[in-house]
Design an enzyme around this catalytic site. Structure first.
Site, PDB file in Angstrom:
ATOM      1  N   ASP A 301       0.775  -1.192  -0.150  1.00  0.00           N
ATOM      2  CA  ASP A 301       0.020  -0.004   0.029  1.00  0.00           C
ATOM      3  C   ASP A 301       0.676   1.304  -0.119  1.00  0.00           C
ATOM      4  OD1 ASP A 301       0.741  -0.763   2.567  1.00  0.00           O
ATOM      5  OD2 ASP A 301      -0.481   0.958   3.512  1.00  0.00           O
ATOM      6  N   GLU A 302       0.351   2.402  -0.372  1.00  0.00           N
ATOM      7  CA  GLU A 302       0.994   3.721  -0.431  1.00  0.00           C
ATOM      8  C   GLU A 302       2.137   3.690  -0.860  1.00  0.00           C
ATOM      9  OE1 GLU A 302      -1.506   5.537   3.551  1.00  0.00           O
ATOM     10  OE2 GLU A 302       0.181   4.110   4.035  1.00  0.00           O
ATOM     11  N   VAL A 303       2.244   3.316  -2.143  1.00  0.00           N
ATOM     12  CA  VAL A 303       3.499   3.342  -2.628  1.00  0.00           C
ATOM     13  C   VAL A 303       3.805   4.447  -3.589  1.00  0.00           C
ATOM     14  CG1 VAL A 303       5.391   2.070  -4.370  1.00  0.00           C
ATOM     15  CG2 VAL A 303       3.990   0.867  -2.623  1.00  0.00           C
TER      16      VAL A 303
END
Length: 514
Positions: A301-303
């Site tokens: 996530d949240e890359v």
């Protein structure tokens, strides 16, 4: 039904039960009057192993009846503090500062008390001498005290100094969370054990990884992890660990800087190096020796890929492969999935990989919904399995979300086909570590997590859910909250001062009215 709780805990106080001589022998030694050893009542506490952890009453015992009985204040104190002062022996002191002067392992505490009188009174002599190690025997510590009260004070000092700074402690807070989970029938602890800020877990295959912990005393050995897993197993709780890759991983590069794209741009992990994936494989390999649950969470996530596109070396690699940052992100996630699957795990990813390239994911992948509602229906429609944790309803760090919202959230919402409902493995409430520490974690989790647990273990009836108000659960939730408090779990009131998570009581009254 999978009914889970995620615990993002990136540290614990830890180190070795080896004594730091310069801190405890020199700085903390308390001077007293000369006291001859022949005058003292001798009690010896042996901690070589569990079988020998006992009090031995010495031959110099006082003739007074007070103090010689095994139900005395002193004896009870020794019994009470023995297991806390003496942790299991360890073979190394990995992580201690190189400047520390390390004394031998202390295997025995000798306590000499001049007077066995146990009466507490004003002006009682509180002086003692602590020699660590004992000048006569380096494997022992020697306490000499004039009174029983003084001996209690030095035992408490050892708790505060030796335990806080030096000794291995069991992961007590996590175990207490597991206890409470078992009472609520939450059966999976999702342990987000590493993150951007800290890598606290020992990885034998890559021993420098935990150099990324907050401090050497805030770490978990693999023995600690095994202890937690076994403790949970005996209470019907599985433990699912998470490696959040390729983002949320800056702490990894403290021990292995080659994992960073550059010194000034530390995450996501370097996608161009084979070493990155060898290291992930090593971690998963070590996981497999401890974490026996079917699933391992691989994050995803949240890359933010700007760290790749703005690092010249990696930007050149991207051009040579005709990759965008998105393409590299997709390759990383798919390759990490393959690594975990090759080690016998079923990979779990947060929902972003599904939202962006779901059709290319391993068909065994489980998608973990967190961003919002409606994702679970899309996931199961695509034939993949799903865990529901939509943040607007089941994030415990959102203190403004009341228990009624936790209770009303339905993982099967908009999933009507029986074959698709079977793909919803369950739900998970998430306790992120930014908002809690050991002082307030339980009252932040409970009782709201219990409201979600009842939803997960209740029969689904969409019509009934629409008609019945969540407040119908209020008496049950209050009763459960009081049971938790009776069992030593610091659950917050159901109806607090402002109706928020972790609220104090609104005023005096019965537990069952709060």
């Amino acid at each position: 039904m999978l009914a889970a709780l995620i615990l993002s805990v990136s540290y614990k106080f830890r180190s070795s039960n080896t004594i730091l001589a310069h801190q405890l022998h020199d700085q903390y030694r308390q001077s007293t009057d000369e006291m001859g050893n022949d005058e003292f009542d001798h009690r010896e506490l042996d901690s070589v192993d569990n079988a020998k952890r006992k009090v031995e009453w010495g031959s110099n015992a006082t003739s007074s009846n007070e103090g010689s009985s095994q139900d005395s204040v002193l004896f009870e104190a020794v019994e009470r503090y023995r297991a806390l002062i003496f942790s299991r022996p360890v073979s190394s002191v990995a992580g201690l500062r190189s400047s520390a002067v390390v004394a031998p392992l202390i295997s025995c505490l000798r306590l000499h008390v001049q007077s066995a009188l146990e009466n507490l009174r004003f002006g009682v002599d509180e002086s003692y001498t602590l020699a660590m190690p004992d000048p006569v025997n380096a494997s022992q510590a020697l306490i000499q005290a004039n009174t029983v009260l003084a001996s209690l004070l030095v035992l408490i000092f050892l708790l505060n100094a030796v335990l806080y700074i030096l000794s291995i402690r069991p992961p007590r807070v996590i175990k207490e969370v597991i206890d409470a989970m078992s009472y609520a029938k939450l059966n999976v602890l999702h342990w987000h054990i590493v993150d951007t800020q800290s890598f606290p877990l020992e990885i034998p295959s890559y021993p420098k990884l935990w150099e990324g912990s907050f401090s050497p005393w805030e770490r978990y050995t693999m023995d600690d992890a095994q202890d937690i897993v076994e403790y949970a197993r005996k209470r019907g709780v599985n433990v699912m660990p998470e490696l959040d890759v390729p983002g949320h991983a800056a702490s990894w590069g403290v021990g292995y800087p080659q994992l960073w794209p550059s010194a000034n741009c530390t995450q996501p992990l370097d996608v161009t190096r084979n070493f990155t994936f060898r290291l992930i494989d090593g971690i998963i390999s070590d996981f497999a020796k401890v974490f026996r649950f079917d699933f391992v969470h691989m994050g995803g996530d949240e890359v933010n890929t700007s760290c790749w596109t703005e690092t010249p070396r990696i930007e050149k690699w991207l051009r040579e492969k005709n990759y965008s940052g998105f393409d590299a992100y997709k390759q990383f996630v798919l390759q990490a999935e393959s690594v975990s699957a090759a080690r016998g795990y079923t990979p779990v990813n947060w929902e972003e990989p599904f939202n962006l390239f779901g059709a290319q994911l391993n068909r065994k992948t489980v998608i973990h919904n967190w961003l919002g509602r409606g994702v679970a229906a899309k996931v199961v429609k695509a034939g993949l399995r799903c865990i529901v944790s939509n943040q607007d309803a089941w994030y415990l760090d959102h203190l403004d979300v009341p228990w009624q919202t936790f209770y009303s959230n339905e993982p099967w919402a908009n999933v009507t086909e029986a074959s698709e409902r079977a793909l919803v493995l369950g739900g998970e409430v998430c306790m992120w570590g930014e908002m809690v520490d050991a002082s307030d974690i339980q009252q932040t989790i409970w009782p709201r997590a219990a409201a979600a647990a009842e939803r997960l273990w209740s029969n689904f009836d969409e019509q009934r859910l629409a008609k019945v108000q969540p407040d119908a659960m209020l008496p049950r939730l209050r009763h459960f909250r009081c049971l938790l408090n009776e069992r030593g779990i610091a659950s917050a009131p159901v109806v607090g001062l402002q109706g928020r998570g972790r609220d104090p009581p609104f005023g005096p009254g019965s537990c069952y009215s709060q």
